[in-house]
Design a protein around this motif. Sequence first.
Motif, short mmCIF file in Angstrom:
data_model
loop_
_atom_site.label_atom_id
_atom_site.label_comp_id
_atom_site.label_asym_id
_atom_site.label_seq_id
_atom_site.Cartn_x
_atom_site.Cartn_y
_atom_site.Cartn_z
N LEU A 256 -2.25 4.09 0.46
CA LEU A 256 -2.05 4.41 1.87
C LEU A 256 -0.57 4.68 2.13
O LEU A 256 0.30 4.35 1.32
CB LEU A 256 -2.53 3.26 2.76
CG LEU A 256 -1.69 1.96 2.78
CD1 LEU A 256 -2.01 1.18 4.06
CD2 LEU A 256 -1.97 1.09 1.57
N GLN A 257 -0.32 5.32 3.28
CA GLN A 257 1.04 5.55 3.74
C GLN A 257 1.10 5.31 5.25
O GLN A 257 0.15 5.62 5.98
CB GLN A 257 1.50 6.96 3.39
CG GLN A 257 0.70 8.08 4.02
CD GLN A 257 1.08 9.44 3.46
OE1 GLN A 257 1.53 9.57 2.33
NE2 GLN A 257 0.91 10.47 4.28
N LEU A 258 2.22 4.73 5.69
CA LEU A 258 2.34 4.31 7.09
C LEU A 258 3.78 4.45 7.57
O LEU A 258 4.72 4.26 6.80
CB LEU A 258 1.94 2.84 7.24
CG LEU A 258 0.46 2.47 7.19
CD1 LEU A 258 0.32 0.96 7.20
CD2 LEU A 258 -0.29 3.09 8.35
N LEU A 273 6.44 4.27 4.45
CA LEU A 273 6.12 3.67 3.16
C LEU A 273 4.89 4.35 2.57
O LEU A 273 3.93 4.66 3.29
CB LEU A 273 5.83 2.17 3.30
CG LEU A 273 6.97 1.23 3.68
CD1 LEU A 273 6.50 -0.20 3.57
CD2 LEU A 273 8.19 1.46 2.83
N THR A 274 4.94 4.59 1.27
CA THR A 274 3.75 5.00 0.52
C THR A 274 3.49 3.92 -0.52
O THR A 274 4.43 3.44 -1.17
CB THR A 274 3.93 6.37 -0.16
OG1 THR A 274 5.07 6.32 -1.02
CG2 THR A 274 4.12 7.46 0.89
N ILE A 275 2.24 3.55 -0.68
CA ILE A 275 1.88 2.41 -1.53
C ILE A 275 0.85 2.85 -2.56
O ILE A 275 -0.15 3.51 -2.22
CB ILE A 275 1.32 1.25 -0.68
CG1 ILE A 275 2.35 0.84 0.39
CG2 ILE A 275 0.97 0.06 -1.55
CD1 ILE A 275 1.82 -0.16 1.39
N ASP A 410 -7.98 -4.54 1.29
CA ASP A 410 -8.37 -3.76 0.12
C ASP A 410 -9.03 -2.47 0.59
O ASP A 410 -10.13 -2.49 1.13
CB ASP A 410 -9.33 -4.56 -0.75
CG ASP A 410 -9.49 -3.97 -2.14
OD1 ASP A 410 -9.26 -2.75 -2.29
OD2 ASP A 410 -9.84 -4.70 -3.06
N VAL A 411 -8.34 -1.35 0.40
CA VAL A 411 -8.87 -0.05 0.84
C VAL A 411 -9.51 0.71 -0.31
O VAL A 411 -9.94 1.84 -0.13
CB VAL A 411 -7.74 0.81 1.46
CG1 VAL A 411 -7.18 0.14 2.70
CG2 VAL A 411 -6.62 1.07 0.44
N THR A 412 -9.59 0.08 -1.50
CA THR A 412 -10.20 0.75 -2.64
C THR A 412 -11.72 0.70 -2.52
O THR A 412 -12.27 0.01 -1.66
CB THR A 412 -9.77 0.09 -3.96
OG1 THR A 412 -10.27 -1.26 -4.00
CG2 THR A 412 -8.25 0.05 -4.06
#
Length: 442
Positions: A256-258, A273-275, A410-412
């Motif tokens: 994700l990125q925010l 941020l990119t994670i 957990d976005v997976t």
Amino acid sequence: MSISLSQAEPHNVAQVAGAALAWIVTVSLGWTRWVGRPATWLGQLAAAAGAIILVALIHDWLPKTDVFVIYRRNCPPRMGSFWPLCFAWLGGAGLQTFALWGRRLPLSGTGTAPRLRAVAWWSLMIAWTLVCALVFVRNINAVALGVSLRGAAEVLGILLGAGGILAGLLWLSTRSESKARRKALADYQAIGAATRAALLALIDSHARRGTFRLLYRIASEKGDAHSLARVGGEPLAGPDEMWPLDDEGQPGKFLLQLPLAGVAHPAWNDRWLTIYLGQHELLVRSYPGAADLVVTAAPNGVTKLAARALEPLAMPIMESLGDDDERGHGALDGAWLLETVPGLGKRLSALTAQPLRVLSMLLDGDDAIADFAVENAILVGGEPELIQGPHEPHCELCQAPMRFLLQFCDVTDNDELGDCGVGYVYGCDAHPEHCRAFVDCY
């Protein structure tokens, strides 16, 4: 009196392997406690020791023809079952496999080493199976077969009966709860899009009057998957910037990125941020803004998550009531929101008999969520909602304590962060390009 080597060797080998196993377990505990690095190799040594014990046992059984006979003091011999031999074979196969492969279980691959390891594994499995089969053939008879099958049927009947009883009790205990969930779901689905937006706007406007943080919700069905704030898809990166690699040199999976507008410090107001997720770590990149960033395609072979836009919602921060307050600082408490946000409880109560449950679905944007919690949230700003102990990170450049920036669920697709895993990201105000991330799970 003399003892032949053939008589003493199996027992001595088992004793030595047992002593080695005890030492390996002791070393493993110390390694995990003080070194803090993966101890798979110690597990492989322990598996090898356990396999040697089973090999010694089968070696002892090999010349016998009464392995299935049970001898007890002051009792006549009686026929037992062949299941101990089956369990010994299965345990030996599993221990030998782990001793050779560790957590990696592919039995073929590229390169010389994987092929040699696969040949060794197949050779061990064939030899082990043949030896156990020889013991079986030398000892099996009609009585042992009958005793074994009758015992298996009894155990299976007990398990099925117990499972049926537990399933019935579980169904009875959750019947009313399931009915309430279905009713709440129907109420939530009956709320129109305009009403949902108005309820969320009510929370947002109230939160912005005081101290707040941002809850990022998965966008509705009409959400823009190309939004800059999003889960999955293709990340933003600097021009000509290389895709991030983990400690093992493997490309990370973009999560994700925010933007960090919700962090109450000027150093983070315009930063993004990119994670990414590596094999054993989170990889974080911090940028001074999104204007100069470009969309970057993932390398070949890297799994890409489906792109889902994220929508920010300001959330009021609930102050902790003290050290004994189990909610924690700023905890997501739906009941507190219903009481605190003017008009929210009244409006939801007019729409459903279960306002708290419907509020959880509204906040998450997922009608499968019955109780909204930090394990389901993406939060920017405020204090971390910890599910384990504190992290207390320090900047590697100036050694100053790092500021909490965000946490995410957990976005997976396959729970790759663990059981109810939560990722936490911290950054240094003086060096905002440097961030640290942690993953906690139950």
